[in-house]
Design an enzyme around this catalytic site. Structure first.
Site, PDB file in Angstrom:
ATOM      1  N   THR A 143       0.820  -1.211   0.000  1.00 59.64           N
ATOM      2  CA  THR A 143       0.000   0.000   0.000  1.00 59.64           C
ATOM      3  C   THR A 143       0.854   1.260   0.000  1.00 59.64           C
ATOM      4  OG1 THR A 143      -1.722  -1.164   1.237  1.00 59.64           O
ATOM      5  CG2 THR A 143      -1.802   1.246   1.256  1.00 59.64           C
ATOM      6  N   CYS A 413      -5.279  -9.148   3.760  1.00 63.70           N
ATOM      7  CA  CYS A 413      -4.618  -8.909   2.467  1.00 63.70           C
ATOM      8  C   CYS A 413      -3.219  -8.341   2.635  1.00 63.70           C
ATOM      9  CB  CYS A 413      -5.460  -7.961   1.604  1.00 63.70           C
ATOM     10  SG  CYS A 413      -6.690  -8.809   0.582  1.00 63.70           S
ATOM     11  N   PHE A 414      -2.783  -8.096   3.885  1.00 63.54           N
ATOM     12  CA  PHE A 414      -1.399  -7.732   4.187  1.00 63.54           C
ATOM     13  C   PHE A 414      -0.950  -6.442   3.502  1.00 63.54           C
ATOM     14  CE2 PHE A 414      -2.072 -12.267   3.271  1.00 63.54           C
ATOM     15  CZ  PHE A 414      -2.284 -12.694   4.584  1.00 63.54           C
ATOM     16  N   CYS A 415      -1.881  -5.496   3.386  1.00 61.77           N
ATOM     17  CA  CYS A 415      -1.571  -4.208   2.734  1.00 61.77           C
ATOM     18  C   CYS A 415      -1.030  -4.410   1.321  1.00 61.77           C
ATOM     19  CB  CYS A 415      -0.575  -3.406   3.572  1.00 61.77           C
ATOM     20  SG  CYS A 415      -1.220  -2.901   5.179  1.00 61.77           S
ATOM     21  N   ASN A 416      -1.543  -5.422   0.622  1.00 62.46           N
ATOM     22  CA  ASN A 416      -1.121  -5.675  -0.754  1.00 62.46           C
ATOM     23  C   ASN A 416      -2.351  -6.111  -1.550  1.00 62.46           C
ATOM     24  OD1 ASN A 416       0.033  -6.523  -3.194  1.00 62.46           O
ATOM     25  ND2 ASN A 416       1.856  -7.334  -2.201  1.00 62.46           N
TER      26      ASN A 416
END
Length: 833
Positions: A143, A413-416
């Protein structure tokens, strides 16, 4: 083969060719990570764990040393500044580069480093004649990378997302020629390792973009710069910036060490640093500015220019201890890469082969390959679990059950978002519908209309163990597999026989700690010869003869003097003079300003045995080799330190010397020596010749010469100041001479007459006067007791009306160019010309 057999250590060893770091790995984990006992921590990609010794050493450091604000100039400030600069060098060493090629700008983390580039990059807006700058990023990006788009869009700069497939399939066959007519700057950003799947993208893409061979650089004119997001990659992999010369590299240190948090850096290639511009300027970033006029000149140093305000210096100091603990435990980043990849590969192999009783797979794993190599895959396993009917089990359910078993995983989503969409097949329309249904990033809404909104990620760190894998796999089997537990034997055998193709590869060699090479010592370049007389046409008239009365060498910088009568000269000055120095636990040079007891250490050079002896009251005598031949001390390691702002390559002298010095000085320290193959030049003045003399670890010049008559004058001034003061002990001439720590002591001249000399001949060696020596507080330290007094400095300052200089610097004029080698002898006549 049944599942429980597969969970044995013997089965694990078939998948993992390297486990641990030698010795008893289990004991190291129990000693260093006791707080994690009973916990299976599998979220190292988010933040790894720190060893207990890191904190112990760090707290000992900051509780015994006084660190002040590095923007001040007092001793505690100087200690902080020197330590921070040492850390910068150590960060660069870690990535196999130097300050000549890269600069380290400390930030609060990787995100702040990315933001700094976004705000400082010289974006060019579209015009009638120019399409303007492009900001391009791989869709598999964090992100914080995609967020740069928010700034560029406001500037009218095109933001272009690029899929991993487009990057290579749309590339050109050959490098595009440089377009000298179009210098529009473009920025391409991609992750060295996906924080979602652990996929490693080729580091050669850096040169491919810079050379305009890869898409989209191959289709757009201008200058292309590469921002390599290395935050996930460097936690367990070696990044060699000699091979991968990215322009900007953001990192977060807690990903590597676990501590300190809130500290990162932007590594900037110096050739690209001039492109960065900034508007705001904070404390410490200005060379000069006016408050009443729009006038501002930025600091010349790149790091100073971009570090607004005071850096987080105590956290930066912690990095020294972080590096020490990391390498003490593991040996190298390459070892970490092999260890963590083996754990991830084993977990992937069993999890992907695990089946329900009806034969259906238990997990859907999101990966590009099959964990063939640590060069292409990091220690991350991303997946969703499936029930016996093939339906995805929501990640929140998995997370809650894992917590009951004290297993710590990451979900979402792990900032992705880009990778999440690609692997889970979520369209843009579905993402928007999920938002309308109430799902936002970071919540626990794991399923919308039966479709997953995220996944489960397990990741490994250098302290992760086989037992961590075993507990996790047994947890999955116990909680989510319809019994009986079965295994896809065909898939399992295929994966087990596929060996990691790059195990033992030297593509990413460890460069931080290495053995020294076989170099000849400085004494090989010069040897003693008999003293020869020297006659000069411009000799002194009777009554004006000058004599060299004493010769001193200081083998260890800031330690005691060793007086000699005849001594050979080498290319750096008196042979072995300031060849070694003592550094504290952070690698910062110790001087008598910081540790007065150094003067009580009496080093002696014994040429016949080629040994340096260390002596001090109450201590046994020890020795170290004079030569830095790796065959003499195979455990030595190359390190770096700074002397008067110069970065010098050093070699560690081993644990025995370190233990001896630490015991005597009462603080952790080590003895290091200058590598014989490393050259350091004397700083030139604008009017001086191009060729500068080579230096050892001296401050400014090869030799320091003082005049006995000048010493006597200062001694008389000190005596007059002390008249009538009870209890003050008068210093004799020899004690004052020792305080000024000269190499050469002369007699026959008038007081301070030497200040006006330009060239000398001593014996058969010509010397050039390189200027006066600016004295410091060290001359107030009694070299016999290590106690302080201000009298010499006060007297000198009073006599010279505030100009605190005493003695002159000399440099020899190529002594090795004579037939044979030169040697200085006490008693030699001195001629000036």
């Amino acid at each position: 083969m049944d599942f429980h057999t597969l969970c044995s250590f013997e089965s694990f060893q078939q998948c993992c060719s390297q486990y641990g770091y030698g010795g008893n790995f289990r004991d190291v984990v129990e000693q260093e990570f006791r707080r994690s006992k009973g916990v299976t921590y599998l979220d190292h990609a988010a933040a790894t764990l720190y060893p207990e010794s890191l904190l112990r050493d760090y707290f000992r450091d900051i509780s015994t040393n006084l660190y002040g604000n590095p923007h001040s100039h007092h001793p505690s400030s100087s200690l902080t500044h020197d330590t921070v600069e040492r850390v910068r060098d150590r960060v660069l060493e870690h990535f196999n580069t130097t300050s000549k090629e890269y600069s380290v700008i400390f930030t609060s983390g990787c995100t702040a480093a990315l933001k700094l580039v976004a705000e400082s990059f010289p974006w060019s807006s579209e015009t009638e004649r120019d399409a303007g700058s492009f900001f391009c990023y791989l869709t598999d990006s964090h992100t914080s990378v995609v967020g740069i788009r928010g700034l560029t869009s406001a500037l009218g700069v095109v933001a272009l997302p690029v899929s991993p497939q487009e990057l290579t399939t749309m590339a050109k066959d050959r490098v595009q020629e440089e377009d000298v007519f179009c210098q529009t700057p473009h920025l391409f950003c991609y992750p060295a390792q996906s924080n979602f799947s652990g996929r490693k993208y080729p580091l050669r893409h850096v040169r491919g973009i810079q050379a305009r061979r890869l898409y989209p650089a191959c289709d757009l004119r201008g200058r292309w710069f590469v921002l390599l997001d290395a935050a996930s990659y460097v936690s367990c992999s070696s990044l060699n910036l000699q091979v991968c010369p990215a322009d900007f590299i953001p990192i977060s240190f807690y990903k590597i060490f676990g501590f300190p948090t809130g500290l990162g850096a932007l590594l900037v290639r110096n050739d690209a640093a001039g492109m960065l511009k900034k508007s705001y300027f904070g404390g410490g970033t200005a060379a000069a500015y006016l408050s009443g006029e729009d006038y501002y000149v930025q600091a010349n140093n790149i790091s100073d220019r971009f570090e607004d305000g005071t850096v987080s210096f105590l956290e930066i100091i912690a990095l020294n201890h972080a590096f020490e603990s990391l390498y003490r435990i593991t040996g190298s980043i390459h070892n970490i890469q092999q260890h963590t990849f083996g754990l991830a590969r084993y977990t992937y192999t069993l999890l992907s082969s695990l089946c329900h009783g009806n034969g259906r797979p238990v997990a859907q794993i999101y990966t590009e390959g099959q964990f063939e190599s640590p060069i292409t895959q990091g220690p991350i396993v991303n997946f969703n679990l499936l029930d016996s009917s093939g339906q995805i089990i929501g990640y929140s359910q998995v997370d809650r059950m894992a917590s009951l078993y004290n297993i710590h995983v990451r979900t979402g989503c792990f900032c992705n978002t880009g990778a999440c969409q690609a692997f889970l097949g979520i369209t843009n329309q579905q993402m928007k519908r999920n938002l309308q249904a109430g799902h936002v990033c970071g919540d626990n809404m794991d399923l919308v209309d039966g479709q997953p909104t995220g996944s489960v990620r397990v990741s490994f760190g250098y302290m992760s163990t086989f037992e961590d894998c075993q507990k996790f796999l047994k947890f999955v089997a116990e909680c989510f597999v319809e019994k009986p537990v079965t295994v896809d034997e065909v898939r399992l055998q295929k994966l087990k026989t596929a060996r990691a193709s790059s195990e033992g590869s030297n593509e990413h060699p460890s460069v931080e700690i290495s053995n020294g090479e076989n170099h000849k010592g400085a004494e090989k370049k010069s040897s003693e010869v008999s003293q020869k007389g020297f006659r000069h046409g411009d000799s002194k008239s009777p009554g004006e003869a000058y004599t060299l009365t004493n010769i001193y060498i200081y083998p260890i910088k800031s330690c005691g003097a060793y007086e000699v009568h005849d001594w050979p000269l080498g290319p750096l000055g008196l042979l072995y003079d300031r060849g070694w120095m003592v550094v504290n636990q952070n690698g910062v040079c110790l001087s008598q300003k910081r540790e007065t007891r150094l003067c009580l250490i009496c080093p002696q050079v014994h040429l016949p045995s080629k040994k340096l002896f260390l002596q001090a009251s109450g201590m046994d005598t020890i020795s170290v080799p004079l030569e830095d031949d790796v065959r003499l001390h195979t455990n030595s390691r190359v390190c770096h330190s700074k002397v008067c702002g110069d970065r010098v390559e050093m070699m560690d002298c081993g644990d025995e010397a370190a233990s001896w010095l630490s015991d005597f000085l009462g603080q952790p320290c080590r003895l290091i020596r200058q590598r014989s193959d490393y050259t350091r030049e004397m700083k030139r003045r604008p009017t001086e010749a191009a060729d500068s003399p080579l230096l050892s670890l001296v401050n400014e010049a090869q030799y320091l010469m003082i005049n006995r008559a000048s010493v006597k004058l200062i001694q008389d001034l000190m005596s007059s100041r002390q008249d009538g003061c009870e209890g003050d002990q008068l210093l004799d001439t020899q004690s004052v001479i020792r305080r000024f720590r000269a190499n050469l002591v002369i007699a026959g001249a008038e007081p301070f007459q030497e200040d006006n000399w330009s060239h000398l001949i001593i014996g058969n060696t010509r010397f050039m006067v390189a200027g006066q020596c600016g004295r410091c507080q060290m001359i107030g330290i009694d070299q016999d007791t290590g106690t302080k007094t201000k009298e010499p400095l006060f007297s000198l300052s009073a006599y010279r009306a505030g100009k605190v200089t005493f003695g002159v610097y000399l440099s020899h004029q190529s002594p090795e160019s004579s037939t044979g080698a030169n040697v200085l002898s006490a008693g030699s006549l001195i001629h000036k010309y």
